[in-house]
Motif scaffolding. Structure first.
Motif, PDB file in Angstrom:
ATOM      1  N   ASP A   2      44.322  37.532   0.726  1.00 46.05           N
ATOM      2  CA  ASP A   2      44.066  36.097   0.565  1.00 46.05           C
ATOM      3  C   ASP A   2      44.423  35.636  -0.836  1.00 46.05           C
ATOM      4  OD1 ASP A   2      43.199  35.826   3.178  1.00 46.05           O
ATOM      5  OD2 ASP A   2      41.070  35.967   2.668  1.00 46.05           O
ATOM      6  N   ASP A   3      44.139  36.475  -1.841  1.00 45.20           N
ATOM      7  CA  ASP A   3      44.460  36.124  -3.227  1.00 45.20           C
ATOM      8  C   ASP A   3      45.965  35.950  -3.415  1.00 45.20           C
ATOM      9  OD1 ASP A   3      41.817  36.198  -3.961  1.00 45.20           O
ATOM     10  OD2 ASP A   3      41.918  38.194  -4.836  1.00 45.20           O
ATOM     11  N   ILE A   4      46.734  36.795  -2.762  1.00 44.48           N
ATOM     12  CA  ILE A   4      48.188  36.713  -2.877  1.00 44.48           C
ATOM     13  C   ILE A   4      48.687  35.421  -2.241  1.00 44.48           C
ATOM     14  CG2 ILE A   4      50.374  37.774  -2.167  1.00 44.48           C
ATOM     15  CD1 ILE A   4      48.828  40.480  -2.371  1.00 44.48           C
ATOM     16  N   GLN A   5      48.162  35.089  -1.086  1.00 42.15           N
ATOM     17  CA  GLN A   5      48.558  33.840  -0.433  1.00 42.15           C
ATOM     18  C   GLN A   5      48.120  32.640  -1.260  1.00 42.15           C
ATOM     19  OE1 GLN A   5      50.626  33.708   2.309  1.00 42.15           O
ATOM     20  NE2 GLN A   5      50.758  31.591   1.633  1.00 42.15           N
ATOM     21  N   ASP A   6      46.935  32.707  -1.843  1.00 43.09           N
ATOM     22  CA  ASP A   6      46.460  31.621  -2.715  1.00 43.09           C
ATOM     23  C   ASP A   6      47.390  31.449  -3.917  1.00 43.09           C
ATOM     24  OD1 ASP A   6      44.312  31.208  -1.023  1.00 43.09           O
ATOM     25  OD2 ASP A   6      42.868  32.261  -2.318  1.00 43.09           O
ATOM     26  N   LYS A  42      52.820  53.270 -15.389  1.00 39.41           N
ATOM     27  CA  LYS A  42      51.576  52.660 -15.864  1.00 39.41           C
ATOM     28  C   LYS A  42      50.445  52.867 -14.860  1.00 39.41           C
ATOM     29  CE  LYS A  42      53.652  49.253 -18.865  1.00 39.41           C
ATOM     30  NZ  LYS A  42      53.872  47.856 -19.198  1.00 39.41           N
ATOM     31  N   ILE A  43      50.772  52.766 -13.585  1.00 39.58           N
ATOM     32  CA  ILE A  43      49.762  53.002 -12.542  1.00 39.58           C
ATOM     33  C   ILE A  43      49.351  54.473 -12.550  1.00 39.58           C
ATOM     34  CG2 ILE A  43      49.335  53.048 -10.054  1.00 39.58           C
ATOM     35  CD1 ILE A  43      51.216  50.568  -9.865  1.00 39.58           C
ATOM     36  N   SER A  44      50.338  55.380 -12.578  1.00 42.02           N
ATOM     37  CA  SER A  44      50.061  56.825 -12.547  1.00 42.02           C
ATOM     38  C   SER A  44      49.238  57.282 -13.746  1.00 42.02           C
ATOM     39  CB  SER A  44      51.371  57.614 -12.509  1.00 42.02           C
ATOM     40  OG  SER A  44      52.070  57.348 -11.325  1.00 42.02           O
ATOM     41  N   ASN A  45      49.511  56.690 -14.906  1.00 46.68           N
ATOM     42  CA  ASN A  45      48.805  57.077 -16.130  1.00 46.68           C
ATOM     43  C   ASN A  45      47.461  56.382 -16.294  1.00 46.68           C
ATOM     44  OD1 ASN A  45      50.951  58.721 -16.836  1.00 46.68           O
ATOM     45  ND2 ASN A  45      51.954  57.157 -18.056  1.00 46.68           N
ATOM     46  N   GLY A  46      47.120  55.505 -15.350  1.00 45.69           N
ATOM     47  CA  GLY A  46      45.847  54.796 -15.428  1.00 45.69           C
ATOM     48  C   GLY A  46      45.828  53.707 -16.488  1.00 45.69           C
ATOM     49  N   GLU A  47      47.010  53.256 -16.904  1.00 41.43           N
ATOM     50  CA  GLU A  47      47.102  52.223 -17.935  1.00 41.43           C
ATOM     51  C   GLU A  47      46.771  50.831 -17.390  1.00 41.43           C
ATOM     52  OE1 GLU A  47      50.762  52.335 -20.262  1.00 41.43           O
ATOM     53  OE2 GLU A  47      51.015  54.422 -19.631  1.00 41.43           O
ATOM     54  N   VAL A  48      46.907  50.653 -16.090  1.00 37.16           N
ATOM     55  CA  VAL A  48      46.644  49.356 -15.463  1.00 37.16           C
ATOM     56  C   VAL A  48      45.785  49.546 -14.222  1.00 37.16           C
ATOM     57  CG1 VAL A  48      48.766  48.251 -16.295  1.00 37.16           C
ATOM     58  CG2 VAL A  48      48.797  49.463 -14.123  1.00 37.16           C
ATOM     59  N   GLU A  49      45.113  48.471 -13.851  1.00 41.58           N
ATOM     60  CA  GLU A  49      44.316  48.462 -12.629  1.00 41.58           C
ATOM     61  C   GLU A  49      45.054  47.658 -11.573  1.00 41.58           C
ATOM     62  OE1 GLU A  49      40.223  47.250 -13.144  1.00 41.58           O
ATOM     63  OE2 GLU A  49      40.316  47.834 -15.239  1.00 41.58           O
ATOM     64  N   VAL A  50      44.864  48.035 -10.331  1.00 50.43           N
ATOM     65  CA  VAL A  50      45.441  47.265  -9.240  1.00 50.43           C
ATOM     66  C   VAL A  50      44.367  46.359  -8.663  1.00 50.43           C
ATOM     67  CG1 VAL A  50      47.253  48.915  -8.696  1.00 50.43           C
ATOM     68  CG2 VAL A  50      45.030  49.190  -7.623  1.00 50.43           C
ATOM     69  N   PRO A  51      44.723  45.238  -8.110  1.00 54.51           N
ATOM     70  CA  PRO A  51      46.093  44.749  -7.998  1.00 54.51           C
ATOM     71  C   PRO A  51      46.613  44.307  -9.353  1.00 54.51           C
ATOM     72  CG  PRO A  51      44.607  43.034  -7.282  1.00 54.51           C
ATOM     73  CD  PRO A  51      43.774  44.249  -7.585  1.00 54.51           C
ATOM     74  N   GLY A  63      43.799  44.109 -12.116  1.00 50.85           N
ATOM     75  CA  GLY A  63      42.418  44.205 -11.654  1.00 50.85           C
ATOM     76  C   GLY A  63      42.017  43.062 -10.744  1.00 50.85           C
ATOM     77  N   SER A  64      42.759  41.973 -10.828  1.00 51.11           N
ATOM     78  CA  SER A  64      42.546  40.811  -9.960  1.00 51.11           C
ATOM     79  C   SER A  64      43.795  39.951 -10.033  1.00 51.11           C
ATOM     80  CB  SER A  64      41.321  40.002 -10.413  1.00 51.11           C
ATOM     81  OG  SER A  64      41.567  39.417 -11.675  1.00 51.11           O
ATOM     82  N   ILE A  65      43.857  38.964  -9.167  1.00 47.84           N
ATOM     83  CA  ILE A  65      44.963  38.009  -9.175  1.00 47.84           C
ATOM     84  C   ILE A  65      44.478  36.782  -9.935  1.00 47.84           C
ATOM     85  CG2 ILE A  65      46.568  36.659  -7.770  1.00 47.84           C
ATOM     86  CD1 ILE A  65      46.964  39.603  -7.268  1.00 47.84           C
ATOM     87  N   LYS A  69      46.386  32.341 -15.113  1.00 45.25           N
ATOM     88  CA  LYS A  69      47.167  33.113 -16.075  1.00 45.25           C
ATOM     89  C   LYS A  69      48.610  33.263 -15.584  1.00 45.25           C
ATOM     90  CE  LYS A  69      46.514  37.305 -18.807  1.00 45.25           C
ATOM     91  NZ  LYS A  69      45.699  38.505 -18.946  1.00 45.25           N
ATOM     92  N   ILE A  70      48.760  33.544 -14.300  1.00 45.45           N
ATOM     93  CA  ILE A  70      50.085  33.723 -13.709  1.00 45.45           C
ATOM     94  C   ILE A  70      50.873  32.418 -13.757  1.00 45.45           C
ATOM     95  CG2 ILE A  70      51.325  34.242 -11.561  1.00 45.45           C
ATOM     96  CD1 ILE A  70      48.804  36.079 -10.922  1.00 45.45           C
ATOM     97  N   MET A  71      50.227  31.321 -13.378  1.00 48.13           N
ATOM     98  CA  MET A  71      50.903  30.033 -13.397  1.00 48.13           C
ATOM     99  C   MET A  71      51.320  29.653 -14.809  1.00 48.13           C
ATOM    100  SD  MET A  71      48.922  27.821 -10.485  1.00 48.13           S
ATOM    101  CE  MET A  71      49.823  26.350 -10.913  1.00 48.13           C
ATOM    102  N   GLY A  72      50.492  29.920 -15.784  1.00 47.12           N
ATOM    103  CA  GLY A  72      50.832  29.631 -17.169  1.00 47.12           C
ATOM    104  C   GLY A  72      52.052  30.395 -17.622  1.00 47.12           C
ATOM    105  N   LYS A  73      52.120  31.666 -17.230  1.00 42.45           N
ATOM    106  CA  LYS A  73      53.264  32.495 -17.612  1.00 42.45           C
ATOM    107  C   LYS A  73      54.527  32.010 -16.918  1.00 42.45           C
ATOM    108  CE  LYS A  73      54.564  35.989 -20.033  1.00 42.45           C
ATOM    109  NZ  LYS A  73      54.446  36.000 -21.484  1.00 42.45           N
TER     110      LYS A  73
END
Length: 77
Positions: A2-6, A42-51, A63-65, A69-73
């Motif tokens: 749902d977050d992705i569709q939003d 980055k995912i394998s090394n644990g540098e980032v959280e999903v999603p 870690g979230s959508i 922040k995304i729209m600003g970028k």
């Protein structure tokens, strides 16, 4: 999901989808992730959280959508 569709809806409503060449959902367990070795590492090394959301190789949200922040970028490109 749902977050992705939003996120897609928010980008569309703000007329920002045209600024993106592609908008893809990639399952981190899919072999397709191998096309993005920097993100995969980055995912394998644990540098980032999903999603996580990546734009031009830069992690924008993890870690979230974070739609704002995304729209600003996206607006800044």
């Amino acid at each position: 999901m749902d977050d992705i569709q939003d996120m897609k809806n928010a980008l569309k409503e703000a007329n920002l989808l045209g600024k993106l060449n592609a908008l893809k959902f990639i399952d981190i367990f899919s072999p397709i992730l191998e096309r993005y070795p920097d993100v995969q590492n980055k995912i394998s090394n644990g540098e980032v959280e999903v999603p996580l959301v990546v734009l031009n190789g830069e992690v924008i949200s993890q870690g979230s959508i974070d739609i704002h922040k995304i729209m600003g970028k996206v607006q800044s490109i």
